[in-house]
Design a protein around this motif. Sequence first.
Motif, PDB file in Angstrom:
ATOM      1  N   ARG A  37     -26.534 -27.756  -8.027  1.00  0.00           N
ATOM      2  CA  ARG A  37     -27.268 -26.508  -8.256  1.00  0.00           C
ATOM      3  C   ARG A  37     -28.384 -26.657  -9.279  1.00  0.00           C
ATOM      4  NH1 ARG A  37     -23.437 -21.760  -9.501  1.00  0.00           N
ATOM      5  NH2 ARG A  37     -25.426 -20.693  -9.430  1.00  0.00           N
ATOM      6  N   VAL A  38     -28.432 -27.761  -9.975  1.00  0.00           N
ATOM      7  CA  VAL A  38     -29.463 -27.933 -11.013  1.00  0.00           C
ATOM      8  C   VAL A  38     -30.832 -28.088 -10.367  1.00  0.00           C
ATOM      9  CG1 VAL A  38     -30.348 -29.556 -12.737  1.00  0.00           C
ATOM     10  CG2 VAL A  38     -27.979 -28.809 -12.828  1.00  0.00           C
ATOM     11  N   HIS A  39     -31.715 -27.234 -10.765  1.00  0.00           N
ATOM     12  CA  HIS A  39     -33.110 -27.363 -10.367  1.00  0.00           C
ATOM     13  C   HIS A  39     -34.011 -27.324 -11.592  1.00  0.00           C
ATOM     14  CE1 HIS A  39     -36.847 -26.749  -8.042  1.00  0.00           C
ATOM     15  NE2 HIS A  39     -36.188 -27.513  -7.200  1.00  0.00           N
ATOM     16  N   PHE A  40     -33.422 -27.018 -12.763  1.00  0.00           N
ATOM     17  CA  PHE A  40     -34.249 -26.993 -13.965  1.00  0.00           C
ATOM     18  C   PHE A  40     -34.722 -28.389 -14.326  1.00  0.00           C
ATOM     19  CE2 PHE A  40     -29.860 -26.552 -16.005  1.00  0.00           C
ATOM     20  CZ  PHE A  40     -29.743 -27.851 -16.458  1.00  0.00           C
ATOM     21  N   LYS A  41     -35.822 -28.422 -15.029  1.00  0.00           N
ATOM     22  CA  LYS A  41     -36.357 -29.667 -15.577  1.00  0.00           C
ATOM     23  C   LYS A  41     -36.452 -29.444 -17.075  1.00  0.00           C
ATOM     24  CE  LYS A  41     -37.532 -29.939 -11.160  1.00  0.00           C
ATOM     25  NZ  LYS A  41     -37.388 -28.837 -10.246  1.00  0.00           N
ATOM     26  N   LEU A  42     -35.542 -30.072 -17.801  1.00  0.00           N
ATOM     27  CA  LEU A  42     -35.468 -29.934 -19.250  1.00  0.00           C
ATOM     28  C   LEU A  42     -35.359 -31.311 -19.870  1.00  0.00           C
ATOM     29  CD1 LEU A  42     -32.694 -27.160 -19.513  1.00  0.00           C
ATOM     30  CD2 LEU A  42     -35.159 -26.818 -19.702  1.00  0.00           C
ATOM     31  N   ILE A  43     -36.069 -31.522 -20.947  1.00  0.00           N
ATOM     32  CA  ILE A  43     -35.890 -32.713 -21.765  1.00  0.00           C
ATOM     33  C   ILE A  43     -35.816 -32.222 -23.200  1.00  0.00           C
ATOM     34  CG2 ILE A  43     -36.886 -34.900 -22.551  1.00  0.00           C
ATOM     35  CD1 ILE A  43     -38.155 -35.200 -19.791  1.00  0.00           C
ATOM     36  N   ILE A  44     -34.719 -32.521 -23.852  1.00  0.00           N
ATOM     37  CA  ILE A  44     -34.498 -32.059 -25.217  1.00  0.00           C
ATOM     38  C   ILE A  44     -34.329 -33.285 -26.097  1.00  0.00           C
ATOM     39  CG2 ILE A  44     -32.996 -30.702 -26.719  1.00  0.00           C
ATOM     40  CD1 ILE A  44     -32.247 -29.175 -24.002  1.00  0.00           C
ATOM     41  N   VAL A  45     -35.106 -33.334 -27.172  1.00  0.00           N
ATOM     42  CA  VAL A  45     -35.151 -34.499 -28.046  1.00  0.00           C
ATOM     43  C   VAL A  45     -34.734 -34.098 -29.459  1.00  0.00           C
ATOM     44  CG1 VAL A  45     -36.587 -36.364 -28.945  1.00  0.00           C
ATOM     45  CG2 VAL A  45     -37.060 -35.435 -26.672  1.00  0.00           C
TER      46      VAL A  45
END
Length: 175
Positions: free
Chosen positions: A95-103
């Motif tokens: 179900r994941v469609h988000f695009k997240l990058i957390i640093v």
Amino acid sequence: MAEITYIKNEAHYGKVLQTALQAKRMLWIGTADLKDLYVKYNNVTMPFLRAVAGLLRKKVEVRLIHAKEPGARFRDDFDKHPELVNHLERMLCPRVHFKLIIVDSQWAYIGSANLTGAGMGMKSLNRRNFESGIWTNDSALFESAMSQFDDVWIGKHCPKCGRKEFCSDRVLDVR
């Protein structure tokens, strides 16, 4: 003062991926699709997975949520790095469609780009995607992004998920 920067096209590579590869404590990546991706790391062009293995050797916590199994070249490269097999925290959620990058709990990318060469601007000008997103250290934005990522990571939505038959990593329903 908070920074909120609009990122488009090849700027994903320069701003987002290059900062991600400088993570000191943690790197969380959420993407629908991932493919064989090359990056410049320490002035050497290499597969993204090799750079991630380097972060894991430095004891950076790396979590990856993706929606589908990656291609054969990605999997072959993955198998070359024991650090990935032993220390990369990975979860498949269809179900994941988000695009997240957390640093490092300080910066977040929130946008459209998948973790692919075409998405991150590493393909040639005529082969890359048209992408956009926000790169920010605004605490409200990156905390919201972290919360969404963490909700999926801990399986908050699993008990009522309508896609369980496609999920190989689902959290067991606890009643």
